[in-house]
Design an enzyme around this catalytic site. Structure first.
Site, mmCIF file in Angstrom:
data_model
loop_
_atom_site.group_PDB
_atom_site.id
_atom_site.type_symbol
_atom_site.label_atom_id
_atom_site.label_comp_id
_atom_site.label_asym_id
_atom_site.label_seq_id
_atom_site.Cartn_x
_atom_site.Cartn_y
_atom_site.Cartn_z
ATOM 1 N N PRO A 9 39.760 -76.773 16.699
ATOM 2 C CA PRO A 9 39.767 -75.207 16.680
ATOM 3 C C PRO A 9 40.019 -74.429 17.626
ATOM 4 O O PRO A 9 39.555 -74.714 18.720
ATOM 5 C CB PRO A 9 37.859 -75.014 15.978
ATOM 6 C CG PRO A 9 37.239 -76.365 16.565
ATOM 7 C CD PRO A 9 38.609 -77.492 16.201
ATOM 8 N N ASN A 10 40.629 -73.282 17.448
ATOM 9 C CA ASN A 10 41.063 -72.224 18.094
ATOM 10 C C ASN A 10 42.249 -72.679 19.180
ATOM 11 O O ASN A 10 42.803 -71.723 19.962
ATOM 12 C CB ASN A 10 39.764 -71.831 19.043
ATOM 13 C CG ASN A 10 38.584 -71.441 18.332
ATOM 14 O OD1 ASN A 10 39.123 -70.274 17.246
ATOM 15 N ND2 ASN A 10 37.493 -71.694 18.427
ATOM 16 N N ARG A 17 45.037 -65.924 24.272
ATOM 17 C CA ARG A 17 43.693 -65.467 24.656
ATOM 18 C C ARG A 17 43.190 -66.185 26.040
ATOM 19 O O ARG A 17 43.950 -67.437 26.081
ATOM 20 C CB ARG A 17 42.853 -65.694 23.637
ATOM 21 C CG ARG A 17 43.097 -65.042 22.463
ATOM 22 C CD ARG A 17 42.230 -63.668 22.192
ATOM 23 N NE ARG A 17 42.374 -63.417 20.914
ATOM 24 C CZ ARG A 17 43.357 -62.739 19.880
ATOM 25 N NH1 ARG A 17 44.352 -62.574 20.787
ATOM 26 N NH2 ARG A 17 43.197 -62.303 18.803
ATOM 27 N N TYR A 22 42.980 -71.216 30.039
ATOM 28 C CA TYR A 22 43.715 -72.217 29.371
ATOM 29 C C TYR A 22 45.426 -71.988 29.575
ATOM 30 O O TYR A 22 46.237 -72.656 29.083
ATOM 31 C CB TYR A 22 43.424 -72.303 27.877
ATOM 32 C CG TYR A 22 42.199 -72.574 27.489
ATOM 33 C CD1 TYR A 22 41.708 -73.937 27.478
ATOM 34 C CD2 TYR A 22 41.237 -71.592 26.967
ATOM 35 C CE1 TYR A 22 40.460 -74.100 27.008
ATOM 36 C CE2 TYR A 22 40.136 -72.039 26.586
ATOM 37 C CZ TYR A 22 39.768 -73.274 26.794
ATOM 38 O OH TYR A 22 38.442 -73.664 26.347
ATOM 39 N N ASN A 73 42.601 -83.691 20.393
ATOM 40 C CA ASN A 73 41.947 -82.798 21.212
ATOM 41 C C ASN A 73 41.009 -82.124 20.177
ATOM 42 O O ASN A 73 41.668 -81.163 19.402
ATOM 43 C CB ASN A 73 42.838 -82.025 21.905
ATOM 44 C CG ASN A 73 42.183 -80.597 22.798
ATOM 45 O OD1 ASN A 73 40.757 -80.595 22.655
ATOM 46 N ND2 ASN A 73 42.856 -80.084 23.454
ATOM 47 N N ALA A 76 36.165 -77.679 20.372
ATOM 48 C CA ALA A 76 34.677 -77.657 20.480
ATOM 49 C C ALA A 76 33.897 -78.588 19.656
ATOM 50 O O ALA A 76 32.840 -78.889 19.953
ATOM 51 C CB ALA A 76 34.316 -76.208 19.980
ATOM 52 N N GLU A 97 41.323 -89.587 23.210
ATOM 53 C CA GLU A 97 40.412 -88.298 23.485
ATOM 54 C C GLU A 97 41.210 -87.593 24.587
ATOM 55 O O GLU A 97 41.535 -88.068 25.839
ATOM 56 C CB GLU A 97 38.959 -88.279 23.734
ATOM 57 C CG GLU A 97 38.465 -86.991 24.172
ATOM 58 C CD GLU A 97 37.003 -87.095 24.462
ATOM 59 O OE1 GLU A 97 36.581 -88.323 24.306
ATOM 60 O OE2 GLU A 97 36.362 -85.998 24.645
ATOM 61 N N HIS A 99 41.897 -83.458 26.648
ATOM 62 C CA HIS A 99 41.604 -82.144 26.719
ATOM 63 C C HIS A 99 42.532 -81.670 27.896
ATOM 64 O O HIS A 99 42.902 -82.112 28.783
ATOM 65 C CB HIS A 99 40.166 -81.911 27.287
ATOM 66 C CG HIS A 99 39.122 -82.457 26.418
ATOM 67 N ND1 HIS A 99 38.695 -81.852 25.184
ATOM 68 C CD2 HIS A 99 38.297 -83.622 26.324
ATOM 69 C CE1 HIS A 99 37.842 -82.490 24.553
ATOM 70 N NE2 HIS A 99 37.644 -83.650 25.229
ATOM 71 N N ARG A 106 32.975 -77.748 33.787
ATOM 72 C CA ARG A 106 32.702 -76.672 33.149
ATOM 73 C C ARG A 106 31.488 -76.480 32.808
ATOM 74 O O ARG A 106 30.561 -77.026 33.459
ATOM 75 C CB ARG A 106 33.651 -76.439 31.816
ATOM 76 C CG ARG A 106 35.262 -76.391 32.275
ATOM 77 C CD ARG A 106 36.210 -76.168 31.280
ATOM 78 N NE ARG A 106 35.946 -74.878 30.441
ATOM 79 C CZ ARG A 106 36.437 -74.665 29.195
ATOM 80 N NH1 ARG A 106 37.217 -75.297 28.744
ATOM 81 N NH2 ARG A 106 36.189 -73.375 28.770
#
Ligand code: CA2
Length: 144
Positions: A9-10, A17, A22, A73, A76, A97, A99, A106
């Site tokens: 998501p996103n 944004r 990012y 990835n 969330a 996995e 990222h 973070r």
């Protein structure tokens, strides 16, 4: 060999944004980098993004017999999704996995990955290069 890249998501908002976190690279830019590297190494890639947990679960289940490795990835859902973890474990397709950011540097809630125990390894913190590095890692897994 075929590698399935799945994005959660996103990630479709990348480059539009929160560039301070990012960067300005879009998901389409990342896909282009991955494709160029994969072509040099003579591997096929498929690249998908979904904001729906269930769609990601479906894609993981359907990968069996179609793809040698999944690069995920989960965004969330990394930190929340028992469903994704169960799908990876159930299908048995080797999964890496990845990222963009270093989730350990973070917020505390990002430090825990529910999918990590069922993945072969993690690549994180290298921005778009995490995706490019994952191509090499996937080839290494397939040649074991
Ligand atoms: O660093 C990563 O790749 C993450 O998977 C990105 C996720 C985050 O929830 C994970 O903890 C780490 C967020 C992806 C959403 O990306 C956005 C891009 C632009 C604007 C807003 C969100």
């Amino acid at each position: 060999m075929k590698i399935l890249f799945l994005n959660g998501p996103n990630l479709n908002l990348l480059g539009q944004r929160e560039p301070e976190i990012y960067g300005r690279t879009t998901l389409a830019d990342i896909e282009a980098k991955v494709r160029s590297h994969a072509t040099e190494l003579q591997v096929a890639v498929e690249f998908r993004q979904s904001n729906q947990e269930g769609e990601l679960v479906d894609w993981i289940q359907q990968a069996k017999g179609q793809f040698e490795v999944i690069v995920l990835n989960a965004a969330a859902y990394t930190h929340t999704s028992v469903a994704l973890r169960d799908a990876i474990a159930a299908t048995g397709v080797p999964t890496i996995e990845i990222h963009l950011s270093n989730i350990h540097a973070r917020e505390e809630f990002r430090h825990k990955s529910l999918i990590a125990p069922v993945c072969r390894g993690q690549i994180l913190g290298f921005g778009a290069n995490s995706y490019v590095l994952a191509v090499n890692a996937a080839i290494g897994l397939d040649q074991r």
